[in-house]
Design an enzyme around this catalytic site. Structure first.
Site, short mmCIF file in Angstrom:
data_model
loop_
_atom_site.label_atom_id
_atom_site.label_comp_id
_atom_site.label_asym_id
_atom_site.label_seq_id
_atom_site.Cartn_x
_atom_site.Cartn_y
_atom_site.Cartn_z
CB CYS A 1 -0.43 -3.49 -9.20
SG CYS A 1 -0.39 -5.28 -9.14
CB THR B 1 10.06 -5.20 -5.44
OG1 THR B 1 9.58 -4.43 -6.54
CG2 THR B 1 11.30 -5.97 -5.85
CB SER B 2 4.36 -4.94 -5.41
OG SER B 2 3.38 -3.98 -5.12
NE ARG B 3 2.48 -3.92 1.10
CZ ARG B 3 3.47 -3.02 1.05
NH1 ARG B 3 4.59 -3.33 0.43
NH2 ARG B 3 3.36 -1.86 1.65
CG HIS C 1 9.11 -5.64 2.79
ND1 HIS C 1 7.78 -5.96 2.90
CD2 HIS C 1 9.13 -4.41 2.21
CE1 HIS C 1 7.04 -4.99 2.42
NE2 HIS C 1 7.84 -4.02 1.99
CD GLU D 1 6.44 -9.09 3.87
OE1 GLU D 1 6.75 -9.36 2.69
OE2 GLU D 1 6.53 -7.93 4.34
P1 NAI Z 1 1.22 3.80 -7.04
O1 NAI Z 1 -0.10 3.97 -6.39
O2 NAI Z 1 1.96 5.00 -7.51
O3 NAI Z 1 1.08 2.79 -8.29
C1 NAI Z 1 0.35 1.61 -8.26
C2 NAI Z 1 -0.23 1.40 -9.65
O4 NAI Z 1 -0.83 0.10 -9.70
C3 NAI Z 1 -1.32 2.42 -10.00
O5 NAI Z 1 -1.00 3.07 -11.22
C4 NAI Z 1 -2.58 1.57 -10.13
O6 NAI Z 1 -3.46 2.05 -11.12
C5 NAI Z 1 -1.97 0.23 -10.53
N1 NAI Z 1 -2.89 -0.90 -10.41
C6 NAI Z 1 -3.96 -1.03 -9.59
N2 NAI Z 1 -4.55 -2.23 -9.84
C7 NAI Z 1 -3.84 -2.83 -10.82
C8 NAI Z 1 -3.97 -4.08 -11.51
N3 NAI Z 1 -4.98 -4.92 -11.26
N4 NAI Z 1 -3.05 -4.38 -12.45
C9 NAI Z 1 -2.04 -3.52 -12.75
N5 NAI Z 1 -1.89 -2.32 -12.13
C10 NAI Z 1 -2.77 -2.00 -11.17
O7 NAI Z 1 2.11 2.95 -6.00
P2 NAI Z 1 3.69 2.84 -5.95
O8 NAI Z 1 4.25 3.90 -5.08
O9 NAI Z 1 4.23 2.67 -7.32
O10 NAI Z 1 3.86 1.47 -5.14
C11 NAI Z 1 3.45 0.24 -5.69
C12 NAI Z 1 3.48 -0.82 -4.62
O11 NAI Z 1 4.84 -1.06 -4.21
C13 NAI Z 1 2.77 -0.44 -3.29
O12 NAI Z 1 1.40 -0.76 -3.37
C14 NAI Z 1 3.48 -1.27 -2.28
O13 NAI Z 1 2.74 -2.45 -2.13
C15 NAI Z 1 4.84 -1.60 -2.94
N6 NAI Z 1 5.98 -1.08 -2.18
C16 NAI Z 1 6.98 -1.95 -1.83
C17 NAI Z 1 8.08 -1.51 -1.12
C18 NAI Z 1 9.22 -2.41 -0.75
O14 NAI Z 1 10.00 -2.06 0.14
N7 NAI Z 1 9.38 -3.56 -1.37
C19 NAI Z 1 8.17 -0.10 -0.69
C20 NAI Z 1 7.10 0.74 -1.19
C21 NAI Z 1 6.03 0.25 -1.87
#
Ligand code: NAI
Length: 332
Positions: free
Chosen positions: A208, A235-237, A298, A266
């Protein structure tokens, strides 16, 4: 049209230069690459640029945005999906065009998530080092089958869905939690509330975004709700996890293992070579002492396909800024 890149790395230059060469109006676009992260101190580097191109650890707070505006910058091109580093109301007030790359390759992050899970679980990182030393002992390399395990996906957006599909392929029972559930998740598993997911999952994987409401989602209140000995993957934030609380949970064995590609602090460490430096982040260094913790810097997004797509979509966003029209990726 001049674009100042911040926090740029050799691979950014490679893929953005490659994408520029295929733009019909390439000769009218100048890309200026700065290694420095965007901050109050470095914002001056954008003087004379029409747009800045930034990544996850660049600072885009109200002060930096005001400075950029003063220097003539009118567009912020995020070459990433998340925008928790941007003061959105301030960007709106100043009338910036802001666009991101919402989905360049969910599979890149999902596949890295699985790489981390299996490295940590089957200890391939330790096996690699051992075998090269002529040590073929298996002691300490014991893992578990993914098949039959329960995996909790927190955030069932693009990356969460891609990750859930792979776990499903391993024969796992998949659970999801999301305040805005996707209909695409239904064939993969059940949607449950967070306490249920934490209590039932052998592996909890965070997908998320980082917002005020999700900061320290995993912390002193939620760690005890997890199955004792479970694996936590982020792997998110970094800010989704209270790192101090996670260290305590690892020490008490409540948390079985931890795989993180992102870390709260980070920005002062990741994307740079600190191998000859003394790292004075004691929390990070404590994490490094655990045999059951795996950290990558990252790199979830870091595939050829993803970098090509990031550059292509950023040029599409730039085109919308220059010629008007809805690029579909606007943030402000
Ligand atoms: P997305 O916007 O498609 O999905 C995020 C989901 O999280 C949405 O369905 C949203 O409703 C849900 N969400 C919001 N609040 C929530 C909560 N309290 N509990 C559970 N779910 C909740 O985003 P996507 O593309 O799937 O990316 C997710 C995250 O991955 C990004 O926000 C980014 O931080 C991270 N990311 C990490 C990368 C890396 O290199 N490690 C690269 C790209 C993104």
């Amino acid at each position: 049209m001049k674009i100042a890149f911040f926090g740029s790395q050799p691979y950014d230059r490679r893929f953005f230069d490659e994408a520029l060469s295929s733009q019909p109006d390439a000769s009218s676009i100048e890309l200026v690459y700065h290694n420095a992260l965007l901050s109050q101190e470095t914002a001056i580097l954008a003087l004379g640029a029409n747009a800045v191109c930034v990544f996850v650890n660049d600072v885009l707070d109200a002060t930096v945005l005001a400075a950029l505006h003063d220097y003539g910058v009118r567009a912020i091109l995020l070459r990433c999906a998340g925008y928790n580093n941007l003061d959105l109301p301030a960007a709106r007030r100043l009338g910036f065009f802001v666009a991101r790359v919402p989905a360049y390759s969910p599979e890149a992050v999902a596949e890295h998530t699985l790489a981390m899970v299996q490295t940590l679980n089957r200890h391939t990182h330790r096996a690699y080092a051992r075998v090269r030393e002529g040590n073929f002992s298996l002691d300490g390399l014991l893992g578990f089958n993914l098949h039959g395990k329960t995996v909790g996906i927190v955030g069932t957006g693009k990356i969460g869905l891609a990750t859930a599909r792979i776990f499903k392929g391993f024969g796992c029972t998949v659970l999801g939690h999301d305040p805005y559930p996707s209909t695409h998740f239904a064939p993969l598993g059940a949607m449950v509330d967070l306490p249920q997911l934490l209590a039932a999952s052998d592996i909890v994987s965070l997908h998320c975004p980082l917002m005020d409401s999700t900061r320290h989602l995993i912390g002193p209140a939620t760690l005890p709700q997890m199955k004792r000995g479970a694996m936590l993957v982020n792997t998110s934030r970094g800010g989704l996890i209270d790192t101090g609380a996670v260290i305590e949970a690892l020490k008490s064995r409540q948390l079985g293992s931890l795989a993180i590609d992102v870390y709260e602090q980070e920005s002062s460490l990741f994307f740079h070579d600190h191998s000859s430096d003394i790292i004075d982040d004691d929390v990070f260094q404590r994490l490094m002492t655990f045999p059951n913790v795996l950290v990558t810097g990252h790199q979830g997004f870091f595939t050829i396909e993803a970098l090509r797509e990031i550059a292509a979509i950023t040029f599409h966003n730039l085109d919308c800024f220059r010629h008007g029209g809805d690029c579909g990726n606007s943030v402000a």
